[in-house]
Design a protein around this motif. Sequence first.
Motif, PDB file in Angstrom:
ATOM      1  N   ALA A   1     -24.315  27.232   7.987  1.00 15.56           N
ATOM      2  CA  ALA A   1     -24.334  27.025   6.792  1.00 15.56           C
ATOM      3  C   ALA A   1     -24.856  25.814   6.274  1.00 15.56           C
ATOM      4  N   GLY A   2     -26.088  25.570   7.161  1.00 17.40           N
ATOM      5  CA  GLY A   2     -27.009  24.293   7.210  1.00 17.40           C
ATOM      6  C   GLY A   2     -27.836  24.044   5.957  1.00 17.40           C
ATOM      7  N   GLY A   3     -28.604  23.241   6.216  1.00 13.57           N
ATOM      8  CA  GLY A   3     -29.598  22.488   5.292  1.00 13.57           C
ATOM      9  C   GLY A   3     -29.720  20.835   5.482  1.00 13.57           C
ATOM     10  N   GLY A   4     -30.979  20.607   4.796  1.00 13.51           N
ATOM     11  CA  GLY A   4     -31.110  19.018   4.767  1.00 13.51           C
ATOM     12  C   GLY A   4     -31.002  18.553   6.266  1.00 13.51           C
ATOM     13  N   GLY A   5     -31.542  19.382   7.430  1.00 14.30           N
ATOM     14  CA  GLY A   5     -31.603  18.933   8.704  1.00 14.30           C
ATOM     15  C   GLY A   5     -30.239  18.552   9.442  1.00 14.30           C
ATOM     16  N   LYS A   6     -29.208  18.660   8.943  1.00 10.48           N
ATOM     17  CA  LYS A   6     -27.785  18.579   9.258  1.00 10.48           C
ATOM     18  C   LYS A   6     -27.315  19.804  10.280  1.00 10.48           C
ATOM     19  N   GLY A   7     -26.900  19.338  11.586  1.00 12.26           N
ATOM     20  CA  GLY A   7     -26.690  20.771  12.458  1.00 12.26           C
ATOM     21  C   GLY A   7     -27.510  21.295  13.151  1.00 12.26           C
ATOM     22  N   LEU A   8     -28.796  20.590  13.193  1.00 15.97           N
ATOM     23  CA  LEU A   8     -30.038  21.107  13.832  1.00 15.97           C
ATOM     24  C   LEU A   8     -30.445  20.318  15.000  1.00 15.97           C
ATOM     25  N   ARG A   9     -30.670  21.089  16.043  1.00 15.86           N
ATOM     26  CA  ARG A   9     -30.942  20.356  17.373  1.00 15.86           C
ATOM     27  C   ARG A   9     -31.580  21.172  18.251  1.00 15.86           C
ATOM     28  N   LEU A  10     -32.586  20.580  18.950  1.00 14.57           N
ATOM     29  CA  LEU A  10     -33.597  21.080  19.684  1.00 14.57           C
ATOM     30  C   LEU A  10     -33.199  20.957  21.093  1.00 14.57           C
ATOM     31  N   ALA A  11     -33.207  22.159  21.847  1.00 15.74           N
ATOM     32  CA  ALA A  11     -33.010  22.145  23.323  1.00 15.74           C
ATOM     33  C   ALA A  11     -34.155  22.608  23.967  1.00 15.74           C
ATOM     34  N   LYS A  12     -34.864  21.505  24.713  1.00 15.36           N
ATOM     35  CA  LYS A  12     -36.318  22.033  25.420  1.00 15.36           C
ATOM     36  C   LYS A  12     -35.860  22.459  26.795  1.00 15.36           C
TER      37      LYS A  12
ATOM     38  N   LEU B   1     -23.215  21.345  21.393  1.00 17.90           N
ATOM     39  CA  LEU B   1     -22.060  20.539  21.036  1.00 17.90           C
ATOM     40  C   LEU B   1     -22.205  19.755  19.852  1.00 17.90           C
ATOM     41  N   THR B   2     -23.347  18.921  20.121  1.00 19.09           N
ATOM     42  CA  THR B   2     -23.838  17.861  18.977  1.00 19.09           C
ATOM     43  C   THR B   2     -23.977  18.743  17.620  1.00 19.09           C
ATOM     44  N   ALA B   3     -24.710  19.917  17.821  1.00 21.52           N
ATOM     45  CA  ALA B   3     -25.121  20.773  16.477  1.00 21.52           C
ATOM     46  C   ALA B   3     -23.710  21.127  15.807  1.00 21.52           C
ATOM     47  N   GLN B   4     -22.810  21.612  16.733  1.00 16.45           N
ATOM     48  CA  GLN B   4     -21.669  22.038  16.149  1.00 16.45           C
ATOM     49  C   GLN B   4     -20.701  20.881  15.541  1.00 16.45           C
ATOM     50  N   SER B   5     -20.847  19.814  16.271  1.00 15.77           N
ATOM     51  CA  SER B   5     -19.970  18.742  15.568  1.00 15.77           C
ATOM     52  C   SER B   5     -20.489  18.280  14.231  1.00 15.77           C
ATOM     53  N   GLU B   6     -21.896  18.367  14.296  1.00 12.48           N
ATOM     54  CA  GLU B   6     -22.676  17.749  12.897  1.00 12.48           C
ATOM     55  C   GLU B   6     -22.390  18.950  12.085  1.00 12.48           C
ATOM     56  N   ALA B   7     -22.250  20.154  12.315  1.00  8.61           N
ATOM     57  CA  ALA B   7     -22.218  21.234  11.213  1.00  8.61           C
ATOM     58  C   ALA B   7     -20.644  21.267  10.787  1.00  8.61           C
ATOM     59  N   LYS B   8     -19.733  20.824  11.665  1.00 10.95           N
ATOM     60  CA  LYS B   8     -18.400  20.788  11.265  1.00 10.95           C
ATOM     61  C   LYS B   8     -18.378  19.725  10.126  1.00 10.95           C
ATOM     62  N   ALA B   9     -18.874  18.515  10.472  1.00 10.99           N
ATOM     63  CA  ALA B   9     -18.633  17.450   9.576  1.00 10.99           C
ATOM     64  C   ALA B   9     -19.305  17.476   8.401  1.00 10.99           C
ATOM     65  N   ALA B  10     -20.665  18.074   8.255  1.00  8.53           N
ATOM     66  CA  ALA B  10     -21.390  18.343   7.144  1.00  8.53           C
ATOM     67  C   ALA B  10     -20.903  19.453   6.186  1.00  8.53           C
ATOM     68  N   PHE B  11     -20.482  20.492   6.915  1.00  7.38           N
ATOM     69  CA  PHE B  11     -20.455  21.679   6.014  1.00  7.38           C
ATOM     70  C   PHE B  11     -19.077  22.475   6.263  1.00  7.38           C
ATOM     71  N   GLY B  12     -18.079  21.788   6.951  1.00 12.56           N
ATOM     72  CA  GLY B  12     -16.638  22.181   7.436  1.00 12.56           C
ATOM     73  C   GLY B  12     -16.938  23.672   8.153  1.00 12.56           C
ATOM     74  N   ASP B  13     -17.819  23.742   8.678  1.00 13.91           N
ATOM     75  CA  ASP B  13     -18.191  25.069   9.373  1.00 13.91           C
ATOM     76  C   ASP B  13     -18.929  24.859  10.580  1.00 13.91           C
TER      77      ASP B  13
ATOM     78  N   GLU C   1     -33.002  23.978  29.828  1.00  8.95           N
ATOM     79  CA  GLU C   1     -31.683  24.658  30.085  1.00  8.95           C
ATOM     80  C   GLU C   1     -30.517  23.486  30.031  1.00  8.95           C
ATOM     81  N   ASP C   2     -30.804  22.412  30.930  1.00 10.94           N
ATOM     82  CA  ASP C   2     -29.989  21.300  31.044  1.00 10.94           C
ATOM     83  C   ASP C   2     -29.434  20.807  29.867  1.00 10.94           C
ATOM     84  N   GLU C   3     -30.327  20.606  28.736  1.00 16.49           N
ATOM     85  CA  GLU C   3     -29.970  20.053  27.391  1.00 16.49           C
ATOM     86  C   GLU C   3     -29.155  21.081  26.562  1.00 16.49           C
TER      87      GLU C   3
END
Lengths: 127, 460
Positions: B159-170, B180-192, B172-174
Amino acid sequence: MTTEELKDVLSWIKTTDLTEVALEKGPDGFSFSLPDAAPMIPQPDLSSRYAPVVSPGVGLFQWGEPGRAAALEEGAAVKEGQILGRVEQGPKASLPVKAPISGRLAKIFIEEGNPADYGRLLFFIEA
Amino acid sequence: MFKKILVANRGEIAVRVLRACREMGIKSVAVYSEADRESLHVRAADEAVCIGPAPSRESYLNMASVLAAAKITGAEAIHPGYGFLSENEDFAEACAQAGVVFIGPKPDAIRTLGYKSEAKALAKKAHVPIVPGTDGLVRGDVLKEARAIGLPVMIKAAAGGGGKGLRLAKTEDELKTQLLTAQSEAKAAFGDDAVYLERYLGHPRHVEIQIAADGRGNAVAFPERDCTVQRRNQKLIEESPSPALDSKMRREMQEAAVRLARESGYSNVGTVEFLVQDGQFYFIEVNTRLQVEHPVTESVTGLDLVQAQILIASGEKLPFDQARAAEIRAWSMEHRINAEDPEHNFAPCPGKIEALRLPGGPGVRLETHLYAGYTVPSHYDSLLAKLVLFAPTRPEVLARSRRALSEFEIAGIRTTIGFHQKVLAHPDFIGGDFDTHLSEKILETTHDRDAQERHPAAAA
C-alpha cells in the motif's frame, strides 16, 4: 515649521495608527516614521461577559437536536453543555453546537438552514 | 459543463486548478484550514469555505467537511489536486453518493491501480514489462523467493508510496532485518504490513508516461517525463523528453501505458511510472491523479491537462487524439523549489517570506502560491514553487534554468534554489547521462568540499 509645531504633529500621530508621515511644502518638507509604533489593532476584551459560540464544522445550521427542533430567541436562558443546535454535514453526519457557559442568549447571528463554515460566529452568550 | 467546481486542496496546485476554472468560465470554491486563511488560493477563488483547524486530517483530509462545503456552496464537482484525498477511493465513492462528480478516475480504478501488487498483476495481463519479483505478497520462505529473483532485492509495501516501507536487502544476511523494518514502517504509515519483493536495479532512470482516457474507449499517451533526479524517492527535477530515450522506446512505452489504461477501464488523467535501465523499461506503478510535474508535459505539448480533466469528468470526449498528445513541441524542465535546508539534511523551513523576486521572461512558467509577507505554515508539505522552463532544445533549457534560478529570490526562509544550481553545474546532468543516485553524489561531493574548506589541514 518650527520644532514646537513638529512636536504637536508628533503627539497627534501617536493617537492614530499611522507609522509614517511625509509632508511636502515647496522645496521644504519633512518626513518621519515611528519604528516602534504598533498598529492599533483592537485587542479582544478578555474580561468580557459575552462568550462566543462558533460553528464546530462546515454544514447547514439547524436549531435543537435531530427530530426536536427548538428555535431559541434572543434573551433565552441557556445552561452550560446544552445543545443549542447542530451543523448538518450530510444525511448521517451532524455536529452538535453546545453552550460553553450558562447564561442568557444575548445575540444570534445565524438562521435555521443557513450555511456555516468552520469557526463562524453563531451566538454570544451573556454570563 | 459544470457551473461550479470545488477545489479540495491548497498551495500551488489549488491555484493552478482555480486558474483553469477561471479560463473555462466555471465558478470556483476554495476550501482552507485555519492555518491557510491568508493563503493565495483563498483569494484566487470566487468563494472560500473554512473547513477546519490546521491539521490535515481535520481539514483537507476530512471527507465530511469537504463534501459539506460542496453542498453549502452548490458545487457540482470536486477537483482533488494531488495528495490529500486525490487517490482515496472511499472519497471518490462518497462523492458519487453525495451526487457530486469526483474529477478523477472511477473508485474501482483507484482501488485496483493504487494497490501495487494488483496493479502489477494488471500490467502483466496487459503485456507491460514489470521488474522481476514475487508474484504476490511475501508470506512463505522469503530467502527462497529472494534467491529466485536474484539479490539484491527491494522490499516494498503493497500500500506504499513516498518511500515509506521501502527497504533494500543487498545480501541474504540483511534480508530478515530489512523485511521486519519494511513491515513495521508499512504498518505505521498505511496500517497494512503487506510487502513484496522485487529485483533491485542498481542504476535506473525513473521515466513516466502521462496518460489520458475518457472512459468511452479513447486513451492516449503523452511524451515521457524523466524524473531521475530524486532524493530519497522524492522528485526534485523532471524533464521531457528524456535524454535517455529514443523514439522507438518512447513509442513502446506509450503503447504499453495505453494498453494498461484500456485494461483497467481508466478514465481521466493518470501516470504510468517505469524504471529504465540498459535499454529496458519496467512498470512500477500508476498514479491515479494529476501529477505535481504535469506542467512539464503541458509545456512540451502545448496542451492543458487540468482543463482536459474537467472536460472528461463532465462527460465530454478526449479533446485530442494520440498523434496530437504525443507531439513534442519543445524541451521542458521543472525545478521543485522547497522550503527546506539542503545544508541540514533538507529539514523543512517554514516561516515568513520577507521579500520575493520572481523569475520571468521567455520560456518561464512559475506555479506558486507565494507572495511577499506570506507565512509558510508548518503543517503541510514544503513545496513553495515549481519553476518550469521550456525552449527548443535541452542546452537552451539548461541555460534558461540557470538564468531563471539566478533571478529567483526568496528572503526570510531557506530554500532548495541553491541545490538546483549545483545540479545544473554537474557534468553528468549537463551530459544527460545519470541515474537516480545523482543527487546523493552531488550532496556528497559538496559536503566533502565544504569540509575541506573548513579544515584545510585535515584534507592535506
